[in-house]
Scaffold this motif. Structure first.
Motif, PDB file in Angstrom:
ATOM      1  N   SER A  99       0.795  -1.240  -0.111  1.00 56.30           N
ATOM      2  CA  SER A  99       0.191   0.074   0.020  1.00 56.30           C
ATOM      3  C   SER A  99       0.978   1.380  -0.012  1.00 56.30           C
ATOM      4  CB  SER A  99      -0.889  -0.038   1.011  1.00 56.30           C
ATOM      5  OG  SER A  99      -0.445  -0.146   2.496  1.00 56.30           O
ATOM      6  N   THR A 100       1.045   1.933   1.208  1.00 56.77           N
ATOM      7  CA  THR A 100       1.814   3.292   0.877  1.00 56.77           C
ATOM      8  C   THR A 100       2.989   3.001   0.668  1.00 56.77           C
ATOM      9  OG1 THR A 100       0.417   3.697   3.093  1.00 56.77           O
ATOM     10  CG2 THR A 100       2.190   5.081   2.708  1.00 56.77           C
ATOM     11  N   PRO A 101       3.615   3.837  -0.157  1.00 58.57           N
ATOM     12  CA  PRO A 101       4.913   3.682  -0.764  1.00 58.57           C
ATOM     13  C   PRO A 101       6.073   4.001   0.172  1.00 58.57           C
ATOM     14  CG  PRO A 101       3.838   5.348  -1.887  1.00 58.57           C
ATOM     15  CD  PRO A 101       2.835   4.859  -1.091  1.00 58.57           C
ATOM     16  N   ARG A 102       7.120   3.578   0.200  1.00 64.22           N
ATOM     17  CA  ARG A 102       8.277   3.901   0.988  1.00 64.22           C
ATOM     18  C   ARG A 102       8.143   4.169   2.628  1.00 64.22           C
ATOM     19  NH1 ARG A 102      10.832   8.300  -3.734  1.00 64.22           N
ATOM     20  NH2 ARG A 102      10.222   7.011  -5.387  1.00 64.22           N
ATOM     21  N   VAL A 103       7.468   3.405   3.047  1.00 58.61           N
ATOM     22  CA  VAL A 103       7.245   3.485   4.522  1.00 58.61           C
ATOM     23  C   VAL A 103       8.661   3.127   5.347  1.00 58.61           C
ATOM     24  CG1 VAL A 103       4.974   3.435   4.373  1.00 58.61           C
ATOM     25  CG2 VAL A 103       6.423   1.364   4.687  1.00 58.61           C
ATOM     26  N   LEU A 104       9.412   2.290   4.410  1.00 59.31           N
ATOM     27  CA  LEU A 104      10.484   1.791   5.243  1.00 59.31           C
ATOM     28  C   LEU A 104      11.936   1.815   4.346  1.00 59.31           C
ATOM     29  CD1 LEU A 104      11.472  -0.321   7.713  1.00 59.31           C
ATOM     30  CD2 LEU A 104      11.680  -2.001   5.839  1.00 59.31           C
ATOM     31  N   ALA A 121      14.359 -18.533   0.712  1.00 59.43           N
ATOM     32  CA  ALA A 121      13.062 -18.390   0.221  1.00 59.43           C
ATOM     33  C   ALA A 121      12.105 -18.746   1.033  1.00 59.43           C
ATOM     34  CB  ALA A 121      13.181 -19.212  -1.168  1.00 59.43           C
ATOM     35  N   GLY A 122      11.071 -17.815   1.287  1.00 60.63           N
ATOM     36  CA  GLY A 122       9.807 -18.157   2.070  1.00 60.63           C
ATOM     37  C   GLY A 122       9.813 -17.489   3.409  1.00 60.63           C
ATOM     38  N   ASP A 123      10.847 -16.904   3.772  1.00 59.66           N
ATOM     39  CA  ASP A 123      10.981 -15.948   4.949  1.00 59.66           C
ATOM     40  C   ASP A 123       9.885 -14.963   4.820  1.00 59.66           C
ATOM     41  OD1 ASP A 123      13.011 -17.411   6.006  1.00 59.66           O
ATOM     42  OD2 ASP A 123      14.462 -15.732   6.002  1.00 59.66           O
ATOM     43  N   PHE A 124       9.135 -14.580   5.816  1.00 58.62           N
ATOM     44  CA  PHE A 124       8.542 -13.299   5.875  1.00 58.62           C
ATOM     45  C   PHE A 124       9.242 -12.203   6.303  1.00 58.62           C
ATOM     46  CE2 PHE A 124       4.457 -16.125   6.972  1.00 58.62           C
ATOM     47  CZ  PHE A 124       3.963 -15.875   5.568  1.00 58.62           C
ATOM     48  N   TRP A 125       9.000 -10.894   5.867  1.00 56.57           N
ATOM     49  CA  TRP A 125       9.532  -9.846   6.513  1.00 56.57           C
ATOM     50  C   TRP A 125       8.334  -8.720   6.375  1.00 56.57           C
ATOM     51  CZ3 TRP A 125      14.471  -8.138   7.839  1.00 56.57           C
ATOM     52  CH2 TRP A 125      15.303  -9.180   7.699  1.00 56.57           C
ATOM     53  N   CYS A 126       8.593  -8.200   7.413  1.00 55.72           N
ATOM     54  CA  CYS A 126       7.106  -7.220   8.007  1.00 55.72           C
ATOM     55  C   CYS A 126       7.693  -5.841   7.579  1.00 55.72           C
ATOM     56  CB  CYS A 126       6.958  -7.656   9.460  1.00 55.72           C
ATOM     57  SG  CYS A 126       6.280  -9.087   9.924  1.00 55.72           S
ATOM     58  N   ILE A 127       7.002  -5.265   6.981  1.00 54.07           N
ATOM     59  CA  ILE A 127       7.283  -3.872   6.265  1.00 54.07           C
ATOM     60  C   ILE A 127       6.026  -3.091   6.491  1.00 54.07           C
ATOM     61  CG2 ILE A 127       7.949  -2.508   4.365  1.00 54.07           C
ATOM     62  CD1 ILE A 127       8.807  -5.096   2.978  1.00 54.07           C
ATOM     63  N   GLY A 128       6.005  -2.603   7.853  1.00 53.55           N
ATOM     64  CA  GLY A 128       4.957  -1.706   8.352  1.00 53.55           C
ATOM     65  C   GLY A 128       3.549  -2.497   8.425  1.00 53.55           C
ATOM     66  N   GLU A 129       3.352  -3.623   7.920  1.00 51.65           N
ATOM     67  CA  GLU A 129       2.429  -4.508   8.503  1.00 51.65           C
ATOM     68  C   GLU A 129       2.921  -5.858   9.102  1.00 51.65           C
ATOM     69  OE1 GLU A 129      -0.562  -3.738   7.614  1.00 51.65           O
ATOM     70  OE2 GLU A 129      -0.750  -2.517   5.820  1.00 51.65           O
ATOM     71  N   ASP A 130       2.001  -6.297   9.952  1.00 47.79           N
ATOM     72  CA  ASP A 130       2.543  -7.535  10.703  1.00 47.79           C
ATOM     73  C   ASP A 130       1.832  -8.919  10.454  1.00 47.79           C
ATOM     74  OD1 ASP A 130       4.175  -8.461  12.746  1.00 47.79           O
ATOM     75  OD2 ASP A 130       3.601  -7.290  14.360  1.00 47.79           O
ATOM     76  N   ASN A 145      11.651  -7.353  20.796  1.00 51.38           N
ATOM     77  CA  ASN A 145      12.261  -6.635  19.826  1.00 51.38           C
ATOM     78  C   ASN A 145      11.568  -6.605  18.268  1.00 51.38           C
ATOM     79  OD1 ASN A 145      14.807  -6.297  20.999  1.00 51.38           O
ATOM     80  ND2 ASN A 145      15.553  -8.250  20.379  1.00 51.38           N
ATOM     81  N   TRP A 146      10.266  -7.294  18.508  1.00 50.55           N
ATOM     82  CA  TRP A 146       9.519  -7.500  17.443  1.00 50.55           C
ATOM     83  C   TRP A 146       9.116  -6.070  17.018  1.00 50.55           C
ATOM     84  CZ3 TRP A 146       5.502 -11.639  19.140  1.00 50.55           C
ATOM     85  CH2 TRP A 146       6.352 -12.842  19.378  1.00 50.55           C
ATOM     86  N   GLY A 147       8.845  -5.711  15.752  1.00 49.82           N
ATOM     87  CA  GLY A 147       8.196  -4.622  15.113  1.00 49.82           C
ATOM     88  C   GLY A 147       8.244  -4.387  13.637  1.00 49.82           C
ATOM     89  N   THR A 148       7.659  -3.696  12.930  1.00 46.82           N
ATOM     90  CA  THR A 148       7.660  -3.271  11.778  1.00 46.82           C
ATOM     91  C   THR A 148       8.156  -2.252  11.026  1.00 46.82           C
ATOM     92  OG1 THR A 148       5.567  -2.065  11.705  1.00 46.82           O
ATOM     93  CG2 THR A 148       5.238  -4.591  11.823  1.00 46.82           C
ATOM     94  N   THR A 149       9.150  -1.627  11.864  1.00 43.65           N
ATOM     95  CA  THR A 149       9.968  -0.424  11.310  1.00 43.65           C
ATOM     96  C   THR A 149      11.471  -0.405  11.255  1.00 43.65           C
ATOM     97  OG1 THR A 149       9.703   0.473  13.464  1.00 43.65           O
ATOM     98  CG2 THR A 149       7.727   1.023  11.983  1.00 43.65           C
ATOM     99  N   GLU A 150      12.015   0.295  11.030  1.00 43.78           N
ATOM    100  CA  GLU A 150      13.250   0.112  10.970  1.00 43.78           C
ATOM    101  C   GLU A 150      14.346  -0.327  12.370  1.00 43.78           C
ATOM    102  OE1 GLU A 150      11.894   2.963   9.836  1.00 43.78           O
ATOM    103  OE2 GLU A 150      13.010   3.568   7.816  1.00 43.78           O
ATOM    104  N   GLY A 151      14.761  -1.131  12.352  1.00 45.62           N
ATOM    105  CA  GLY A 151      15.626  -1.628  13.635  1.00 45.62           C
ATOM    106  C   GLY A 151      14.950  -2.631  14.344  1.00 45.62           C
ATOM    107  N   LYS A 152      13.763  -2.948  14.022  1.00 48.21           N
ATOM    108  CA  LYS A 152      13.106  -3.909  14.757  1.00 48.21           C
ATOM    109  C   LYS A 152      13.110  -5.486  14.212  1.00 48.21           C
ATOM    110  CE  LYS A 152      11.089  -1.197  17.553  1.00 48.21           C
ATOM    111  NZ  LYS A 152      11.213  -1.121  19.206  1.00 48.21           N
ATOM    112  N   GLY A 153      12.784  -6.299  15.118  1.00 46.87           N
ATOM    113  CA  GLY A 153      12.760  -7.744  14.444  1.00 46.87           C
ATOM    114  C   GLY A 153      11.493  -7.724  13.627  1.00 46.87           C
ATOM    115  N   ARG A 154      11.796  -7.730  12.079  1.00 54.64           N
ATOM    116  CA  ARG A 154      10.978  -7.859  11.246  1.00 54.64           C
ATOM    117  C   ARG A 154      10.869  -9.135  10.409  1.00 54.64           C
ATOM    118  NH1 ARG A 154      11.544  -5.135   7.329  1.00 54.64           N
ATOM    119  NH2 ARG A 154      13.782  -4.639   7.307  1.00 54.64           N
ATOM    120  N   ARG A 155      12.051  -9.660  10.594  1.00 50.59           N
ATOM    121  CA  ARG A 155      12.272 -11.216   9.802  1.00 50.59           C
ATOM    122  C   ARG A 155      11.471 -12.437  10.628  1.00 50.59           C
ATOM    123  NH1 ARG A 155      18.125 -14.028   8.634  1.00 50.59           N
ATOM    124  NH2 ARG A 155      17.126 -15.742   7.009  1.00 50.59           N
ATOM    125  N   ILE A 156      10.831 -13.109   9.874  1.00 52.79           N
ATOM    126  CA  ILE A 156      10.238 -14.553  10.376  1.00 52.79           C
ATOM    127  C   ILE A 156      10.527 -15.582   9.687  1.00 52.79           C
ATOM    128  CG2 ILE A 156       8.115 -15.724  11.107  1.00 52.79           C
ATOM    129  CD1 ILE A 156       6.717 -12.932  11.287  1.00 52.79           C
TER     130      ILE A 156
END
Length: 229
Positions: A99-104, A121-130, A145-156
């Motif tokens: 959706s919203t461009p360039r949030v990260l 291949a198949g990892d999730f990365w959370c980019i402003g969504e969770d 450490n979980w989060g959806t912005t810079e510096g947070k744990g975004r990789r699953i």
């Protein structure tokens, strides 16, 4: 006999109709239905686009970094992407519910990324969504450490190893986005399954990030919101 024939004909027609719902999102001739979002191209018109069509394939050239994004938004669908790292392994991704461009990092659109990176291949990365998966702390790290912005744990992390084919060979990623669930298969193996996603619709995007990737199929199949029993 007539009833049996009629039933067979109806089943055939139903199956044909279901099959007919699948269609390609990319025509492999031009970029109709898609647009590029490449920050480096904003002010410098001499910068070459990182997405091209070559020998009937869609190619992500990796540099400059950016995204190729569908003009339309989608929900409740299965997406099949056939891709390969033709020369050397590297990084790339398929983004859903964009959706919203360039949030990260002033580049990535708000979305959930299904990683194509070689051996990941198949990892999730959370980019402003969770999104949530079982064994979250094992696969995402400490909860604080979980989060959806810079510096947070975004990789699953994904569920399997060795699902990918050797570099140079074609791989198939299938994503099923239904309601707030996302499932990911690599070459027929279920590698991730997330629930409670904070988005259920949006555009679909392909990345230019890290290494040259070729795509020969980007096909979507609409699904009903509810699973058939």
């Amino acid at each position: 006999m007539k009833k049996h024939f009629l039933l067979t004909a109806l089943l055939f027609c139903a199956g044909a109709a279901a099959h007919a719902q699948s269609y390609s999102l990319f025509n492999f001739k031009d970029f109709s239905g898609w647009h590029m979002d490449v920050p480096a191209m904003d002010k410098d018109t001499s910068v070459k686009a990182p997405f091209i069509i070559r020998n009937g394939l869609l190619v992500s050239l990796a540099d400059p970094q950016g995204h190729l994004i569908t003009d339309s938004t989608y929900e409740n669908y299965q997406l099949e992407v056939q891709y390969r790292f033709a020369a050397k392994p590297g990084n790339c991704g398929v983004l859903v519910h964009a959706s919203t461009p360039r949030v990260l990092y002033a580049m990535f659109p708000k979305s959930i990324e299904a990683q194509l990176m070689h051996e990941n291949a198949g990892d999730f990365w959370c980019i402003g969504e969770d999104i949530a998966v079982p064994d979250m702390e094992k696969r995402r790290g400490p909860k604080e450490n979980w989060g959806t912005t810079e510096g947070k744990g975004r990789r699953i992390l994904n569920l399997t190893d060795n699902s990918e084919n050797p570099v140079g060979e074609w791989n198939t990623m299938k994503l099923e986005c239904r309601g707030n669930e996302i499932k990911v298969w690599i070459n027929g193996q279920l590698v991730n399954h997330g629930t409670n996603c904070t988005a259920s619709k949006g555009s679909i995007a392909l990345q230019a990030e890290g290494s040259e990737v070729e795509f020969r199929k980007v096909e979507i199949t609409p699904l009903s919101k509810k699973k058939r029993k």
